[in-house]
Design a protein around this motif. Structure first.
Motif, PDB file in Angstrom:
ATOM      1  N   LEU A  24      12.733  20.697  17.868  1.00 29.26           N
ATOM      2  CA  LEU A  24      12.296  21.870  18.642  1.00 29.26           C
ATOM      3  C   LEU A  24      13.435  22.541  19.313  1.00 29.26           C
ATOM      4  O   LEU A  24      14.551  21.968  19.899  1.00 29.26           O
ATOM      5  N   VAL A  25      13.662  24.218  19.030  1.00 33.95           N
ATOM      6  CA  VAL A  25      14.638  24.676  19.939  1.00 33.95           C
ATOM      7  C   VAL A  25      13.862  25.774  20.781  1.00 33.95           C
ATOM      8  O   VAL A  25      12.837  26.311  20.164  1.00 33.95           O
ATOM      9  N   LEU A  26      14.213  25.960  22.077  1.00 34.75           N
ATOM     10  CA  LEU A  26      13.553  26.750  23.136  1.00 34.75           C
ATOM     11  C   LEU A  26      14.664  27.751  23.550  1.00 34.75           C
ATOM     12  O   LEU A  26      15.473  27.427  24.346  1.00 34.75           O
TER      13      LEU A  26
ATOM     14  N   LEU B  77      10.408  27.711  19.242  1.00 30.93           N
ATOM     15  CA  LEU B  77       9.172  28.436  20.068  1.00 30.93           C
ATOM     16  C   LEU B  77       9.569  29.376  21.016  1.00 30.93           C
ATOM     17  O   LEU B  77      10.443  29.352  21.832  1.00 30.93           O
ATOM     18  N   ALA B  78       8.905  30.710  20.736  1.00 29.73           N
ATOM     19  CA  ALA B  78       9.259  31.647  21.370  1.00 29.73           C
ATOM     20  C   ALA B  78       8.358  32.747  21.435  1.00 29.73           C
ATOM     21  O   ALA B  78       7.393  32.681  20.857  1.00 29.73           O
ATOM     22  N   THR B  79       8.484  33.639  22.431  1.00 27.22           N
ATOM     23  CA  THR B  79       7.368  34.657  22.610  1.00 27.22           C
ATOM     24  C   THR B  79       8.405  35.980  22.937  1.00 27.22           C
ATOM     25  O   THR B  79       9.447  35.864  23.065  1.00 27.22           O
ATOM     26  N   ASP B  80       7.625  37.035  22.968  1.00 25.28           N
ATOM     27  CA  ASP B  80       8.210  38.376  23.724  1.00 25.28           C
ATOM     28  C   ASP B  80       9.215  38.272  24.748  1.00 25.28           C
ATOM     29  O   ASP B  80       8.898  37.502  25.829  1.00 25.28           O
ATOM     30  N   GLY B  81      10.539  38.691  24.574  1.00 22.77           N
ATOM     31  CA  GLY B  81      11.358  38.601  25.719  1.00 22.77           C
ATOM     32  C   GLY B  81      12.194  37.645  25.697  1.00 22.77           C
ATOM     33  O   GLY B  81      13.117  37.256  26.447  1.00 22.77           O
ATOM     34  N   PHE B  82      12.540  37.022  24.500  1.00 22.48           N
ATOM     35  CA  PHE B  82      13.489  35.868  24.458  1.00 22.48           C
ATOM     36  C   PHE B  82      14.874  36.490  24.123  1.00 22.48           C
ATOM     37  O   PHE B  82      14.818  37.800  23.793  1.00 22.48           O
ATOM     38  N   GLU B  83      15.936  35.924  24.781  1.00 26.48           N
ATOM     39  CA  GLU B  83      17.342  36.169  24.321  1.00 26.48           C
ATOM     40  C   GLU B  83      17.458  36.445  23.051  1.00 26.48           C
ATOM     41  O   GLU B  83      17.643  35.217  22.494  1.00 26.48           O
TER      42      GLU B  83
ATOM     43  N   ALA C 282      -0.900  25.336  25.478  1.00 25.69           N
ATOM     44  CA  ALA C 282      -0.805  25.278  24.184  1.00 25.69           C
ATOM     45  C   ALA C 282       0.789  24.749  23.766  1.00 25.69           C
ATOM     46  O   ALA C 282       1.250  24.029  22.959  1.00 25.69           O
ATOM     47  N   ALA C 283       1.699  25.994  24.386  1.00 24.07           N
ATOM     48  CA  ALA C 283       3.046  25.597  24.478  1.00 24.07           C
ATOM     49  C   ALA C 283       3.657  24.432  24.836  1.00 24.07           C
ATOM     50  O   ALA C 283       4.388  23.771  24.494  1.00 24.07           O
TER      51      ALA C 283
ATOM     52  N   ILE D 265       7.928  29.855  15.697  1.00 22.85           N
ATOM     53  CA  ILE D 265       6.429  29.444  16.186  1.00 22.85           C
ATOM     54  C   ILE D 265       6.179  30.290  17.293  1.00 22.85           C
ATOM     55  O   ILE D 265       7.146  30.462  18.278  1.00 22.85           O
ATOM     56  N   ALA D 266       5.186  30.948  17.656  1.00 18.61           N
ATOM     57  CA  ALA D 266       4.763  32.060  18.643  1.00 18.61           C
ATOM     58  C   ALA D 266       3.426  31.735  19.074  1.00 18.61           C
ATOM     59  O   ALA D 266       2.532  31.322  18.341  1.00 18.61           O
TER      60      ALA D 266
END
Length: 190
Positions: free
Chosen positions: A79-81, A14-20, A96-97, A41-42
């Motif tokens: 799940l990985v964050l 699960l990620a969105t813009d700006g993940f390392e 939702a996240a 998943i975004a």
């Protein structure tokens, strides 16, 4: 790690813009190398991909497998964050996240979080009484939320795998893969 134990498992990142960037790309490649089906998943609206932060500047754009609207925690084994600064800050305010994250804890499935990603776990309400690590700047937030923070390259607590920074990715991936091979954890709770 015996790839047979992981072959056919399915993991959501699960990620969105700006993940390392390395905190998504390295676990994804490591898991896929053991036969794991890994999906990114975004949040809704990110169907065209999400953009990485690569240490000091914007990195590559990564393909999104499905949006949160189309993803169900029941379809995944873990799940990985990934961390980064912008990514978890955005996800921790996305209902939702947070619901998606909580569902993994409620069903005892392994969860891996690295760097600033424990912010998401704090807002999901799943850290109280748990042992975790994170980037040092998140330590006080975790302690204030009732977690037991320690400065270690990787900390495992009943299926919850946490690490501090990209330099800990080898240990993070190894322990995440072990927890995934073990399956559900009765001590994992929401």
């Amino acid at each position: 790690m015996n790839s047979q134990a992981l072959n056919g498992k399915r993991v959501a990142i699960l990620a969105t813009d700006g993940f390392e960037e390395s905190e998504l790309s390295v676990p994804k490649a490591s898991l896929a190398g053991h036969g794991v089906d890994v999906e990114v998943i975004a949040p809704s609206g990110k169907k065209d991909g999400i953009r990485a932060w690569a240490e000091t500047d914007w990195g590559e754009t990564y393909e999104v497998t499905r949006t949160l609207d189309d993803a169900k925690a029941a379809d995944y084994h873990a799940l990985v964050l990934p961390g980064g600064l912008f990514n978890p800050d955005a996800l921790r305010t996305d209902d939702a996240a947070l619901d998606f994250v909580r569902a993994f804890f409620e069903t005892g499935k392994p969860v891996g979080a690295i760097c600033h990603a424990p912010w998401v776990l704090i807002n999901a309400g799943v850290v109280e009484g748990r042992k975790l690590t994170s980037v040092a700047s998140v330590a006080r937030d975790l302690k204030n939320a009732g977690a037991h923070w320690e400065d270690s390259e990787v900390v495992v607590d009943n299926g919850l795998v946490t690490s501090r920074t990209p330099k800990d990715l080898d240990a993070f991936c190894k322990r995440l893969e072990e927890e995934l091979a073990e399956g559900r954890h009765a001590g994992q709770h929401g």
